[in-house]
Design a protein around this motif. Structure first.
Motif, PDB file in Angstrom:
ATOM      1  N   UNK A  90      -7.385   3.783   3.774  1.00  0.00           N
ATOM      2  CA  UNK A  90      -6.711   2.722   3.026  1.00  0.00           C
ATOM      3  C   UNK A  90      -7.099   1.366   3.602  1.00  0.00           C
ATOM      4  N   UNK A  91      -7.024   0.365   2.762  1.00  0.00           N
ATOM      5  CA  UNK A  91      -7.535  -0.952   3.131  1.00  0.00           C
ATOM      6  C   UNK A  91      -6.710  -1.650   4.215  1.00  0.00           C
ATOM      7  N   UNK A 107     -13.712  13.518  -3.510  1.00  0.00           N
ATOM      8  CA  UNK A 107     -14.693  12.476  -3.204  1.00  0.00           C
ATOM      9  C   UNK A 107     -14.206  11.599  -2.058  1.00  0.00           C
ATOM     10  N   UNK A 108     -12.939  11.186  -2.119  1.00  0.00           N
ATOM     11  CA  UNK A 108     -12.366  10.337  -1.067  1.00  0.00           C
ATOM     12  C   UNK A 108     -12.370  11.077   0.270  1.00  0.00           C
ATOM     13  N   UNK A 119      -5.787   8.577   2.736  1.00  0.00           N
ATOM     14  CA  UNK A 119      -4.876   8.610   1.591  1.00  0.00           C
ATOM     15  C   UNK A 119      -5.207   9.711   0.591  1.00  0.00           C
ATOM     16  N   UNK A 120      -6.206  10.518   0.896  1.00  0.00           N
ATOM     17  CA  UNK A 120      -6.522  11.608  -0.021  1.00  0.00           C
ATOM     18  C   UNK A 120      -5.376  12.602  -0.194  1.00  0.00           C
ATOM     19  N   UNK A 147       0.827  -1.210   0.000  1.00  0.00           N
ATOM     20  CA  UNK A 147       0.000   0.000   0.000  1.00  0.00           C
ATOM     21  C   UNK A 147       0.862   1.262   0.000  1.00  0.00           C
ATOM     22  N   UNK A 148       1.823   1.311   0.907  1.00  0.00           N
ATOM     23  CA  UNK A 148       2.698   2.491   0.997  1.00  0.00           C
ATOM     24  C   UNK A 148       3.559   2.662  -0.249  1.00  0.00           C
ATOM     25  N   UNK A 149       4.011   1.547  -0.813  1.00  0.00           N
ATOM     26  CA  UNK A 149       4.802   1.630  -2.043  1.00  0.00           C
ATOM     27  C   UNK A 149       3.968   2.240  -3.174  1.00  0.00           C
ATOM     28  N   UNK A 150       2.697   1.903  -3.221  1.00  0.00           N
ATOM     29  CA  UNK A 150       1.814   2.467  -4.235  1.00  0.00           C
ATOM     30  C   UNK A 150       1.634   3.964  -4.070  1.00  0.00           C
TER      31      UNK A 150
END
Length: 166
Positions: free
Chosen positions: A124-125, A116-117, A131-132, A50-53
């Motif tokens: 985050x999942x 929207x987020x 994460x916005x 997730x963080x890498x993304x």
């Protein structure tokens, strides 16, 4: 001239974004190494993917502007250079215009998604973090490259036409 001042500002902003991009890339490298190390000796770092993304999105979008300024992208001009100078100038202007509009559209759509987020409060999942800010950062990176392209478009439009030498 105002055009030169605006180009200086865009260069400074893009340089700052390039430094942030470099820091994010370093964090990605450290995170990947830590994940490999801890996977071998104990358990992997939670949320690495997730963080890498998120960091990768920042790296890519923040590096766009300085890459455009320094012309460190791939360009094939063999066919283009055979055109008369005036046609080259027109095609260059049109290419920059379309590219600028594309990145403005991308910035707007990514900003809308970030809004929207933010509005729905999505997290985050894996890590459950907001994460916005990463989404808005990508939108800002796109806005910066659109500005750089706009400045280049103005430069092409206002610079005198070069004459071809034999």
């Amino acid at each position: 001239m105002i055009l030169n001042r605006m180009e200086q500002v865009s260069r400074k902003v893009c340089n700052v974004l390039a430094v942030i991009s470099g820091v994010a890339l370093t964090l990605m490298m450290l995170l990947a190494c830590a994940n490999m190390f801890f996977r071998a000796v104990w358990v992997p770092v939670q949320g690495t993917f997730e963080l890498m993304g998120y960091l990768g999105a920042v790296v890519a979008s923040f590096a766009l502007g300085i890459s455009q300024i320094n012309k460190s992208h791939i360009s094939v001009g063999l066919f283009f250079n055979s055109f008369p100078p005036l046609l080259q100038k027109i095609l260059d202007f049109l290419t920059l215009l379309v590219s600028c509009l594309f990145f403005l559209l991308c910035a707007r759509e990514v900003f809308n998604w970030g809004s929207f987020v933010l509005d729905i409060g999505e997290l985050s999942e894996t890590l459950g973090i907001v994460y916005y800010p990463f989404v808005f950062a990508v939108a800002f990176g796109y806005l910066c490259i659109a500005f750089v392209l706009f400045m280049e478009m103005l430069r092409v439009f206002f610079e005198p036409q070069k004459t071809k030498r034999a």
